[in-house]
Scaffold this motif. Structure first.
Motif, PDB file in Angstrom:
ATOM      1  N   ASP A  36       0.828  -1.207   0.000  1.00 26.65           N
ATOM      2  CA  ASP A  36       0.000   0.000   0.000  1.00 26.65           C
ATOM      3  C   ASP A  36       0.864   1.259   0.000  1.00 26.65           C
ATOM      4  OD1 ASP A  36      -2.326  -1.478   0.038  1.00 26.65           O
ATOM      5  OD2 ASP A  36      -2.566  -1.362   2.213  1.00 26.65           O
ATOM      6  N   GLY A  37       0.365   2.297  -0.640  1.00 30.44           N
ATOM      7  CA  GLY A  37       1.029   3.590  -0.665  1.00 30.44           C
ATOM      8  C   GLY A  37       1.907   3.752  -1.881  1.00 30.44           C
ATOM      9  N   LYS A  38       2.142   5.017  -2.237  1.00 24.59           N
ATOM     10  CA  LYS A  38       3.037   5.321  -3.344  1.00 24.59           C
ATOM     11  C   LYS A  38       3.700   6.664  -3.104  1.00 24.59           C
ATOM     12  CE  LYS A  38      -0.534   7.332  -6.255  1.00 24.59           C
ATOM     13  NZ  LYS A  38      -1.271   7.253  -7.504  1.00 24.59           N
ATOM     14  N   ILE A  39       4.794   6.851  -3.784  1.00 24.10           N
ATOM     15  CA  ILE A  39       5.536   8.106  -3.733  1.00 24.10           C
ATOM     16  C   ILE A  39       5.270   8.840  -5.043  1.00 24.10           C
ATOM     17  CG2 ILE A  39       7.842   9.161  -3.728  1.00 24.10           C
ATOM     18  CD1 ILE A  39       7.230   7.971  -1.026  1.00 24.10           C
ATOM     19  N   GLU A  40       4.902  10.110  -4.934  1.00 23.30           N
ATOM     20  CA  GLU A  40       4.736  10.977  -6.095  1.00 23.30           C
ATOM     21  C   GLU A  40       5.643  12.182  -5.880  1.00 23.30           C
ATOM     22  OE1 GLU A  40       0.370  11.379  -7.287  1.00 23.30           O
ATOM     23  OE2 GLU A  40       0.300  10.782  -5.169  1.00 23.30           O
ATOM     24  N   LYS A  41       6.463  12.497  -6.898  1.00 23.64           N
ATOM     25  CA  LYS A  41       7.379  13.612  -6.725  1.00 23.64           C
ATOM     26  C   LYS A  41       7.876  14.132  -8.067  1.00 23.64           C
ATOM     27  CE  LYS A  41      11.300  10.448  -5.976  1.00 23.64           C
ATOM     28  NZ  LYS A  41      12.294   9.998  -5.006  1.00 23.64           N
ATOM     29  N   TYR A  42       8.315  15.375  -8.037  1.00 21.83           N
ATOM     30  CA  TYR A  42       9.068  15.942  -9.148  1.00 21.83           C
ATOM     31  C   TYR A  42      10.529  15.931  -8.745  1.00 21.83           C
ATOM     32  CZ  TYR A  42       4.997  17.522 -11.727  1.00 21.83           C
ATOM     33  OH  TYR A  42       3.839  17.552 -12.450  1.00 21.83           O
ATOM     34  N   ARG A  43      11.373  15.530  -9.673  1.00 22.11           N
ATOM     35  CA  ARG A  43      12.815  15.536  -9.438  1.00 22.11           C
ATOM     36  C   ARG A  43      13.441  16.592 -10.337  1.00 22.11           C
ATOM     37  NH1 ARG A  43      16.178  10.236  -8.777  1.00 22.11           N
ATOM     38  NH2 ARG A  43      15.411  10.630  -6.663  1.00 22.11           N
ATOM     39  N   TYR A  44      14.225  17.458  -9.714  1.00 18.86           N
ATOM     40  CA  TYR A  44      14.960  18.502 -10.423  1.00 18.86           C
ATOM     41  C   TYR A  44      16.436  18.136 -10.407  1.00 18.86           C
ATOM     42  CZ  TYR A  44      10.685  21.191  -9.672  1.00 18.86           C
ATOM     43  OH  TYR A  44       9.377  21.625  -9.663  1.00 18.86           O
ATOM     44  N   LEU A  45      17.076  18.180 -11.562  1.00 16.07           N
ATOM     45  CA  LEU A  45      18.512  17.927 -11.653  1.00 16.07           C
ATOM     46  C   LEU A  45      19.225  19.267 -11.651  1.00 16.07           C
ATOM     47  CD1 LEU A  45      18.563  15.081 -14.318  1.00 16.07           C
ATOM     48  CD2 LEU A  45      18.348  14.916 -11.835  1.00 16.07           C
ATOM     49  N   VAL A  46      20.077  19.471 -10.619  1.00 19.73           N
ATOM     50  CA  VAL A  46      20.724  20.762 -10.407  1.00 19.73           C
ATOM     51  C   VAL A  46      22.245  20.573 -10.349  1.00 19.73           C
ATOM     52  CG1 VAL A  46      20.833  22.797  -8.925  1.00 19.73           C
ATOM     53  CG2 VAL A  46      18.708  21.476  -9.042  1.00 19.73           C
ATOM     54  N   PRO A  47      22.958  21.055 -11.365  1.00 20.98           N
ATOM     55  CA  PRO A  47      24.423  20.939 -11.325  1.00 20.98           C
ATOM     56  C   PRO A  47      25.034  21.918 -10.326  1.00 20.98           C
ATOM     57  CG  PRO A  47      23.709  21.997 -13.371  1.00 20.98           C
ATOM     58  CD  PRO A  47      22.480  21.662 -12.600  1.00 20.98           C
ATOM     59  N   ASP A  56      14.215  16.376  -4.862  1.00 16.68           N
ATOM     60  CA  ASP A  56      12.885  15.784  -4.940  1.00 16.68           C
ATOM     61  C   ASP A  56      11.877  16.636  -4.185  1.00 16.68           C
ATOM     62  OD1 ASP A  56      13.895  13.686  -6.414  1.00 16.68           O
ATOM     63  OD2 ASP A  56      14.030  12.314  -4.706  1.00 16.68           O
ATOM     64  N   GLU A  57      10.873  17.109  -4.911  1.00 12.25           N
ATOM     65  CA  GLU A  57       9.756  17.866  -4.342  1.00 12.25           C
ATOM     66  C   GLU A  57       8.572  16.900  -4.296  1.00 12.25           C
ATOM     67  OE1 GLU A  57       8.028  22.230  -5.201  1.00 12.25           O
ATOM     68  OE2 GLU A  57       7.928  20.870  -6.912  1.00 12.25           O
ATOM     69  N   PHE A  58       8.230  16.461  -3.089  1.00  6.65           N
ATOM     70  CA  PHE A  58       7.222  15.423  -2.915  1.00  6.65           C
ATOM     71  C   PHE A  58       5.811  15.990  -2.991  1.00  6.65           C
ATOM     72  CE2 PHE A  58      11.040  13.652  -1.212  1.00  6.65           C
ATOM     73  CZ  PHE A  58      10.947  12.292  -1.442  1.00  6.65           C
ATOM     74  N   HIS A  59       4.896  15.125  -3.419  1.00  7.85           N
ATOM     75  CA  HIS A  59       3.475  15.479  -3.496  1.00  7.85           C
ATOM     76  C   HIS A  59       2.662  14.365  -2.856  1.00  7.85           C
ATOM     77  CE1 HIS A  59       4.287  19.005  -5.896  1.00  7.85           C
ATOM     78  NE2 HIS A  59       5.204  18.286  -6.515  1.00  7.85           N
ATOM     79  N   GLY A  60       1.357  14.455  -2.943  1.00  5.52           N
ATOM     80  CA  GLY A  60       0.499  13.442  -2.327  1.00  5.52           C
ATOM     81  C   GLY A  60       0.650  13.466  -0.818  1.00  5.52           C
ATOM     82  N   ASP A  61       0.801  12.303  -0.215  1.00  4.20           N
ATOM     83  CA  ASP A  61       0.902  12.190   1.246  1.00  4.20           C
ATOM     84  C   ASP A  61       2.182  12.796   1.819  1.00  4.20           C
ATOM     85  OD1 ASP A  61      -1.544  10.936   1.363  1.00  4.20           O
ATOM     86  OD2 ASP A  61      -0.728   8.913   1.568  1.00  4.20           O
ATOM     87  N   ASN A  62       3.150  13.108   0.963  1.00  5.97           N
ATOM     88  CA  ASN A  62       4.419  13.690   1.417  1.00  5.97           C
ATOM     89  C   ASN A  62       4.586  15.142   0.976  1.00  5.97           C
ATOM     90  OD1 ASN A  62       5.818  11.384   2.787  1.00  5.97           O
ATOM     91  ND2 ASN A  62       5.285  10.433   0.850  1.00  5.97           N
ATOM     92  N   GLU A  63       3.464  15.778   0.639  1.00  5.07           N
ATOM     93  CA  GLU A  63       3.461  17.182   0.225  1.00  5.07           C
ATOM     94  C   GLU A  63       4.185  18.048   1.259  1.00  5.07           C
ATOM     95  OE1 GLU A  63       2.537  20.127  -2.446  1.00  5.07           O
ATOM     96  OE2 GLU A  63       1.560  18.173  -2.641  1.00  5.07           O
ATOM     97  N   GLY A  64       5.046  18.934   0.767  1.00  2.00           N
ATOM     98  CA  GLY A  64       5.775  19.840   1.645  1.00  2.00           C
ATOM     99  C   GLY A  64       7.198  19.402   1.937  1.00  2.00           C
ATOM    100  N   LEU A  65       7.526  18.157   1.667  1.00  2.00           N
ATOM    101  CA  LEU A  65       8.875  17.651   1.895  1.00  2.00           C
ATOM    102  C   LEU A  65       9.713  17.860   0.634  1.00  2.00           C
ATOM    103  CD1 LEU A  65      10.894  16.117   3.705  1.00  2.00           C
ATOM    104  CD2 LEU A  65       9.958  13.984   2.764  1.00  2.00           C
ATOM    105  N   VAL A  66      10.899  18.454   0.803  1.00  2.00           N
ATOM    106  CA  VAL A  66      11.825  18.654  -0.303  1.00  2.00           C
ATOM    107  C   VAL A  66      13.202  18.184   0.155  1.00  2.00           C
ATOM    108  CG1 VAL A  66      12.813  20.289  -1.953  1.00  2.00           C
ATOM    109  CG2 VAL A  66      10.491  20.665  -1.088  1.00  2.00           C
ATOM    110  N   LEU A  67      13.747  17.198  -0.572  1.00  2.00           N
ATOM    111  CA  LEU A  67      15.030  16.599  -0.228  1.00  2.00           C
ATOM    112  C   LEU A  67      15.985  16.684  -1.411  1.00  2.00           C
ATOM    113  CD1 LEU A  67      13.863  13.263   1.465  1.00  2.00           C
ATOM    114  CD2 LEU A  67      14.816  15.261   2.615  1.00  2.00           C
ATOM    115  N   ALA A  68      17.271  16.848  -1.115  1.00  2.00           N
ATOM    116  CA  ALA A  68      18.308  16.828  -2.146  1.00  2.00           C
ATOM    117  C   ALA A  68      19.269  15.691  -1.848  1.00  2.00           C
ATOM    118  CB  ALA A  68      19.064  18.147  -2.182  1.00  2.00           C
TER     119      ALA A  68
END
Length: 157
Positions: free
Chosen positions: A83-94, A103-115
């Motif tokens: 059960d459950g899934k991860i939804e996120k946008y990934r930005y590649l930043v040199p 990773d800018e998370f969405h869905g149940d992890n909205e608001g979390l941003v990790l590099a």
């Protein structure tokens, strides 16, 4: 193959202006046992199955095996996942000699941003972008497999 990476919380969204690419990810897990996580990931027009071993005691490295699979097969496998899934946008930043994956998370992890930054060795130096905040390498709460069972929306400030 051993993966060596460090993970950080991100402050603000200025990283988006520095990004050279943006991808959408959906992923879920066939198995979230820390000794052998098995992930199915679909991103844009590609899909992958990934197996990861247990992290080292400092959280910097672990075994990782990944293989590209057919997108339709990946969609079928998502139906078999826990059960459950991860939804996120990934930005590649040199930055310097490295590429930060933000990773800018969405869905149940909205608001979390990790590099994350992948390294060639645990001792390798790298230039930190100004938007890097606290390091969370080795904190299993920030593993994607953990965010499935204990999503960011459930955390207390």
């Amino acid at each position: 193959m051993t993966e060596i990476e460090r993970k950080f919380l991100v402050e603000g969204d200025t990283f988006k202006k520095e990004a050279t690419k943006k991808l959408y990810f959906v992923q879920a897990y066939l198995n979230t046992d820390p000794d052998r996580t098995i992930r199915i990931r679909i991103t844009d027009d590609n899909a992958f199955i990934t197996i990861k071993g247990r992290s080292s005691s400092n959280g910097l490295s672990r075994y990782e095996w990944e293989k590209e699979i057919d997108v339709n097969e990946a969609k079928e496998l998502l139906n078999l996942c826990e059960d459950g899934k991860i939804e996120k946008y990934r930005y590649l930043v040199p930055k310097g000699d490295h590429i930060f994956e933000v990773d800018e998370f969405h869905g149940d992890n909205e608001g979390l941003v990790l590099a994350e930054v992948e390294l060639g060795s645990e001792e390798e130096d790298f230039e930190k972008p100004r938007w890097i905040k606290q390091e969370v390498t080795g904190n299993s709460a920030y593993y994607n497999s953990s965010l499935i069972s204990n999503p960011f929306k459930n955390w207390k400030s």
